[in-house]
Structure formats: C-alpha cells, structure tokens
Design an enzyme around this catalytic site. Sequence first.
Site, PDB file in Angstrom:
ATOM      1  N   HIS A 152      42.483  74.102  30.282  1.00  0.00           N
ATOM      2  CA  HIS A 152      41.277  75.045  30.795  1.00  0.00           C
ATOM      3  C   HIS A 152      41.835  76.551  29.981  1.00  0.00           C
ATOM      4  O   HIS A 152      43.052  76.982  30.081  1.00  0.00           O
ATOM      5  CB  HIS A 152      41.201  75.282  32.118  1.00  0.00           C
ATOM      6  CG  HIS A 152      40.581  74.145  32.706  1.00  0.00           C
ATOM      7  ND1 HIS A 152      40.587  73.618  34.042  1.00  0.00           N
ATOM      8  CD2 HIS A 152      39.764  73.177  32.006  1.00  0.00           C
ATOM      9  CE1 HIS A 152      39.849  72.377  34.382  1.00  0.00           C
ATOM     10  NE2 HIS A 152      39.303  72.266  33.111  1.00  0.00           N
TER      11      HIS A 152
ATOM     12  N   HIS B 163      32.979  61.729  30.635  1.00  0.00           N
ATOM     13  CA  HIS B 163      33.675  63.028  31.003  1.00  0.00           C
ATOM     14  C   HIS B 163      34.058  62.975  32.459  1.00  0.00           C
ATOM     15  O   HIS B 163      34.933  63.842  32.943  1.00  0.00           O
ATOM     16  CB  HIS B 163      32.993  64.043  30.665  1.00  0.00           C
ATOM     17  CG  HIS B 163      33.427  65.402  30.456  1.00  0.00           C
ATOM     18  ND1 HIS B 163      34.471  65.814  29.799  1.00  0.00           N
ATOM     19  CD2 HIS B 163      33.394  66.387  31.501  1.00  0.00           C
ATOM     20  CE1 HIS B 163      34.943  67.043  29.855  1.00  0.00           C
ATOM     21  NE2 HIS B 163      34.424  67.542  30.904  1.00  0.00           N
TER      22      HIS B 163
ATOM     23  N   LYS C 157      39.898  72.242  22.416  1.00  0.00           N
ATOM     24  CA  LYS C 157      38.626  72.847  22.784  1.00  0.00           C
ATOM     25  C   LYS C 157      39.213  74.657  22.663  1.00  0.00           C
ATOM     26  O   LYS C 157      37.805  75.531  22.167  1.00  0.00           O
ATOM     27  CB  LYS C 157      38.165  72.700  24.117  1.00  0.00           C
ATOM     28  CG  LYS C 157      36.759  73.273  24.407  1.00  0.00           C
ATOM     29  CD  LYS C 157      36.280  72.831  25.770  1.00  0.00           C
ATOM     30  CE  LYS C 157      34.913  73.538  26.091  1.00  0.00           C
ATOM     31  NZ  LYS C 157      34.347  73.289  27.446  1.00  0.00           N
TER      32      LYS C 157
ATOM     33  N   TYR D 160      36.855  72.899  40.972  1.00  0.00           N
ATOM     34  CA  TYR D 160      36.781  71.749  41.225  1.00  0.00           C
ATOM     35  C   TYR D 160      36.719  71.692  43.114  1.00  0.00           C
ATOM     36  O   TYR D 160      36.113  71.005  43.538  1.00  0.00           O
ATOM     37  CB  TYR D 160      38.084  70.824  40.968  1.00  0.00           C
ATOM     38  CG  TYR D 160      37.935  70.370  39.679  1.00  0.00           C
ATOM     39  CD1 TYR D 160      36.811  69.413  39.262  1.00  0.00           C
ATOM     40  CD2 TYR D 160      38.769  70.778  38.439  1.00  0.00           C
ATOM     41  CE1 TYR D 160      36.808  69.103  37.928  1.00  0.00           C
ATOM     42  CE2 TYR D 160      38.696  70.409  37.283  1.00  0.00           C
ATOM     43  CZ  TYR D 160      37.542  69.414  36.896  1.00  0.00           C
ATOM     44  OH  TYR D 160      37.560  68.947  35.663  1.00  0.00           O
TER      45      TYR D 160
ATOM     46  N   ARG E  83      37.578  62.498  33.521  1.00  0.00           N
ATOM     47  CA  ARG E  83      38.365  63.513  33.629  1.00  0.00           C
ATOM     48  C   ARG E  83      38.401  64.601  34.923  1.00  0.00           C
ATOM     49  O   ARG E  83      39.315  64.914  35.483  1.00  0.00           O
ATOM     50  CB  ARG E  83      38.114  64.682  32.433  1.00  0.00           C
ATOM     51  CG  ARG E  83      38.675  65.852  32.450  1.00  0.00           C
ATOM     52  CD  ARG E  83      38.267  66.626  31.202  1.00  0.00           C
ATOM     53  NE  ARG E  83      38.579  68.391  31.100  1.00  0.00           N
ATOM     54  CZ  ARG E  83      39.595  68.661  30.626  1.00  0.00           C
ATOM     55  NH1 ARG E  83      40.601  68.008  30.201  1.00  0.00           N
ATOM     56  NH2 ARG E  83      39.696  70.006  30.654  1.00  0.00           N
TER      57      ARG E  83
ATOM     58  N   ARG F  92      40.049  65.116  27.560  1.00  0.00           N
ATOM     59  CA  ARG F  92      38.821  65.182  27.193  1.00  0.00           C
ATOM     60  C   ARG F  92      38.666  64.006  26.087  1.00  0.00           C
ATOM     61  O   ARG F  92      39.500  63.701  25.523  1.00  0.00           O
ATOM     62  CB  ARG F  92      38.279  66.575  26.267  1.00  0.00           C
ATOM     63  CG  ARG F  92      38.408  67.768  27.291  1.00  0.00           C
ATOM     64  CD  ARG F  92      38.063  68.994  26.422  1.00  0.00           C
ATOM     65  NE  ARG F  92      38.078  70.180  27.404  1.00  0.00           N
ATOM     66  CZ  ARG F  92      39.121  70.861  27.397  1.00  0.00           C
ATOM     67  NH1 ARG F  92      40.240  70.885  26.841  1.00  0.00           N
ATOM     68  NH2 ARG F  92      39.293  72.184  28.361  1.00  0.00           N
TER      69      ARG F  92
END
Length: 314
Positions: free
Chosen positions: A281, A247, A169, A290, A250, A144
């Site tokens: 994640h 972003h 995060k 994805y 990524r 990120r």
Amino acid sequence: MKKLSQRLDQYLALRRSMGFDLSFEERVLRKFVSFANDNGFQIISTQLFLDWKASYGSADNNTWSHRLGMVRQFAFWLAEHDDRTEVPSSQLVIGRYRRRVPYIYAPSQIVAIVDEAGRLPSPYGLRAALWQTLFGLIAVTGMRVNEALSLSRQDVDLDHAVLTLRNTKNGKDRQLPVNGDTAHRLAHYAKLRDRLVAHQSSAFFIKEDGEPAGDCGARYNFAQVSRNIGLRSPQAFNRHGDGPRIHDLRHTFAVYTILDWFRDGRDIEAEMYKLSTYLGHSEPKNTFWYIEAVPELMQLAAARAEKRVLEGAS
C-alpha cells in the site's frame, strides 16, 4: 443516555488510536452533530441527514457523497451502542466514486474456489494447475492479481521460499516470503508446466500455448469457477456476471490477518504498518481502511478501545 456529541468524542478517539488523521472528518462531523443538537435530534437517522443537507448550503453530489460516507461510518459504530440508530442509505447521494465494500470469503469458500479451479478442463491439464495455483497464491499472500501474473521465473525463489514483486502498482519492488506448503505447490505447478510445454516465455505462470497467463484469462476463469460453486449466477454468452471478485481474495487475506491479531492481543497499530508494507500500500491509511470496511473488525477495535478506557479509569 449519552449525547451525540459525547458519542462523537468516543468515536474520534477510537479512530485516532488506530492511526487515522481525522482533521477534516472531525470538522464535518462536529457540524453534523451540532446541527442535530440544535434541532432536537438525539439519534442519527435518515431524516437528520436529509435535514442537515438541506440547511448546510450548496455543494455538489461528490462532496455530499463524501459527507454521507463519514456520517454512515459514525452511524455504523454508534449502532453498536444505541440500537435506535438508523444508518442512512448509501443511495441518498450518488457521487462519482465510492470505494467498494469488500466481499470477505469464508474459509470454506476459498477451499471450494481452489478445488473447483483444479477441475477446469483442458487437453493436458495445465489450465487447472495454472488457475488453481494462482488463485491459491493470491488467497494466502494477498498479492494483487497482476502482481502474481507478472512474476517471472527468476522472481520465484523456491529454494528460499521468497517471491520478488517488481514494478508494482506503487512503482516499488518488494519481497514476499511464503510458507513451505505454498512453495511446494508452486514447485508442483512449475514441474508440470515444464513437462507439458516445450516453448515457453520467461513468465512463471503460462498457458498451454506457452504464452504468459493474462488478466482477462484470470478473471474469466475465476468467474467460471465462481459460477460452478454458486458464488455467481449462470450467465449467457460466457459473460462474467456479478458477484465476489478475484481481488476480494486479497481483501480476505488482509481481514483474516487483522482478525488474528485482535484475537492474539497484538499491538494492532504496529502490526498494521507491517501489513501495509507487505501488501504494497502507498499509505498506511489504505490498510487501516479494512477496520472501517468490515463491521466485525470495527466492533473488535471499539471493544478494545473501551476496555483500555475502563482500565485507565480503574
């Protein structure tokens, strides 16, 4: 021609093979397909969805937006098997939140972004080196933007080519190995930074005034680079404009990684859990997303699943 219920069985089996928990989604789609069968619909269409919505009972737009997303995912997959399929527009129901479809950069576009960042003007040349190195780092690691900007000097171990990401995060630290070329480029930036700036913060990425580079600066310079190479339209008053985001670098890293796994014939489910950890994640489903978000990945997953079914039947 297979019935919608049979196609739904195939679709659910495929997604379960990828590790998705479909208990709620299956209930919704079963009701949708049952309505289609009861009302003479043999294919998915916009009219089918609208009729189903009108007869299904009251619910708010957020609920219907969620249901529409489930139907659309099923329809995207089904369209590969039945060209009569119509994918209902995402604009039929507008909910509060809809996950943005990622923009996947072509390799040539990533090269153009990094090259153009290296031409950003500044008195001493550190601006170009800073953003060229940062954009390139995000592209090759998938981190990120705020994770990259939060790196301190101590977090960048160039001797062992390892980056330590802290307070990410999800509140967890993690380590990312980088290859030799990436470590070399980080070292080149650090050498230039230390030569040009006398008074510096402890941050790894700093501006020419010695202060840490920030999120606003990253997005502003990325927007300027994107306009320079034609990925965004010209804007007045230094506005960022619309277009692919930083972003999305990524997202592009994740998608190309998964594509390579499919082409190499790897165990996708096992590899996805590794990628989930690498990307930081909170849940593996955020990584499996994805496959659904990018049509090429969904097609590859479907082709592999069908191959397994045929091999099992032979």
